[in-house]
Structure formats: structure tokens, C-alpha cells
Design a protein around this motif. Structure first.
Motif: not given
Length: 251
Positions: A42-45, A47-48
Motif C-alpha cells: 500500500a502507498d501510505s501517502s 492512504i493519508r
């Protein structure tokens, strides 16, 4: 503004000039297929970025607006509690716009996309039931036009309707009544339907060539939400109802 228009015109002219003198062809191509699976991190940026919107949407969609005393089930029966709820709700809400409405024919059985389980009814439940942005349309039809609706109901093994009752024998409509009175071919009736059906969705020729048409601007889904919320405000739950509005008999 004129400066930007001039620059745009120059750029466009340059592109046109360039395209007139150059010609490109594809010599080769290649591609790589990326499989989306649990192995893809997953791309945390990302998701944020979307998390606050997701939380806000879930909070709104999970809001409880009413209760169902038991399940309103989607089925192919001529008359269903889910179809009756749907049509009755639209009749009530449409009459707030036009009190003279006689009949509600807001959808076909195929247009109702999900059942409503017993217990809490949420906003999401109504969106699942009616995911389309269809609008309530008010039509004025002749008595002969209403007879066409009755004929369609009989031939198609029943559809969600309110305000009209009939018996069906060999896919033919008999004893058609509107508001408890026999259908009068010499009078006019006011019908609440959807823009989908009014625009010949599902080949709905029974609603073709109305005497009058009025677009209300109110979504079918919004009307359902308003109806459930008002029932809750009045201390009522949504109760499945089969009242014999469409009765299919043998020969």
C-alpha cells in the motif's frame, strides 16, 4: 485574458504547422502487466490523502435513519413487500410536490437492486437499494394510458406500484381500480414515475405520449431517505406489507 488567447492561438498554429510537416508511425511497442494483489504494498501517502474523505463518507453512509420490523425481500413475485414499500414511499413523497397524484409506478422489479434486512436501516442501505440518480417525474395520462400500465403489470407478472389494484388472469388485467374506484377510461390520471421509465427505459411504452410531463428535480433515492426518516420521526418502523394490490389467478 486576450494575452492568453493570443498565446493559445500561436501555440495552436505552431502545432498545426508542425503536424503538417511531420508524420510519426509506431515502430514497436511493449507492455508489462502489473497484477493487483495483497502482495502489492500500500502507498501510505495515498492512504493519508484519502483517509479523511473515507472516514467522512463512512460516517454519513452508516448513519441509522430508521428500522425495518422484518426483512423486505427482493423477489420475482407479482407483489412483494419491498416493491410495495418502494412504491408507497414514492407516492407519499411525490404527493408533497403534487397532491393530486393518483398512482406511483417508480421502478420495475429489476430497478430495485437490493433487499432491506430486518433491523436498522442506514443511508447506505437506501443507496444499495437505489444506486441510480433517477428523478421523480409527474405525468398526466388518459384513462387509456393507465389501462396500458395495467396491461403491462399483468403481462410482466407484476411491478412495484401504489394507488392501483388489479387482478391478473392469463397475463390479462381485470378489475382495475384506482384509489378504490374502477378505472375510468374517460378521465385523466396523475402518475408519479422515474425519468428512466418516462424516457422509455425497459421499453416502457405504457408511459409514452403523456398529456403532460413535469420534472420535479427530486431524486427517487432522496424521496426514499426522506420517507424512512419521517416514519422514524413519527415513531414508526418500516413494516413489510402485502395487501393484494396485484393478484394473479388461474384460468
Amino acid at each position: 485574458m486576450n494575452q492568453y488567447k493570443s498565446v493559445g492561438a500561436v501555440l495552436l498554429a505552431s502545432v498545426l504547422s508542425f503536424s503538417c510537416h511531420k508524420h510519426f508511425t509506431v515502430k514497436s511497442n511493449e507492455y508489462k502487466q502489473y497484477v493487483i494483489s495483497n502482495e502489492v504494498a500500500a502507498d501510505s501517502s495515498v492512504i493519508r490523502y484519502y483517509a479523511p474523505f473515507k472516514q467522512q463518507m463512512e460516517a454519513e453512509m452508516n448513519k441509522v435513519i430508521g428500522t425495518a420490523s422484518s426483512e423486505l425481500e427482493k423477489s420475482s413475485d407479482p407483489e412483494t413487500s419491498l416493491g410495495n414499500f418502494f412504491a408507497d414511499a414514492i407516492l407519499v413523497e411525490a404527493r408533497k410536490i403534487e397532491p393530486a397524484i393518483d398512482i406511483s409506478f417508480p421502478t420495475t422489479k429489476g430497478g430495485i437492486r437490493n433487499s432491506v434486512s430486518a433491523g436498522n436501516i442506514t443511508v447506505a442501505n437506501i443507496f444499495e437499494l437505489m444506486p441510480f440518480d433517477n428523478e421523480i417525474i409527474i405525468l398526466k395520462l388518459s384513462g387509456a394510458g393507465v389501462q396500458k400500465i395495467a396491461d403491462y403489470l399483468a403481462a410482466s407478472n407484476g411491478q412495484p406500484v401504489s394507488g392501483i389494484r388489479l387482478k391478473v388472469v392469463d397475463k390479462k388485467a381485470y378489475d382495475v381500480t384506482v384509489a378504490g374506484k374502477p378505472l375510468d377510461l374517460n378521465r385523466e390520471y396523475i402518475i408519479a414515475t422515474s425519468d428512466y421509465l418516462a424516457n422509455n427505459g425497459d421499453d416502457q411504452s405504457s408511459l409514452a405520449n403523456p398529456l403532460e410531463r413535469r420534472n420535479t428535480g427530486k431524486l427517487i433515492r432522496t424521496a426514499l431517505l426522506d420517507y424512512v426518516a419521517e416514519q422514524t420521526k413519527n415513531g414508526k418502523s418500516i413494516t413489510p406489507l402485502i395487501d393484494g394490490r396485484i393478484v394473479v389467478s388461474g384460468n
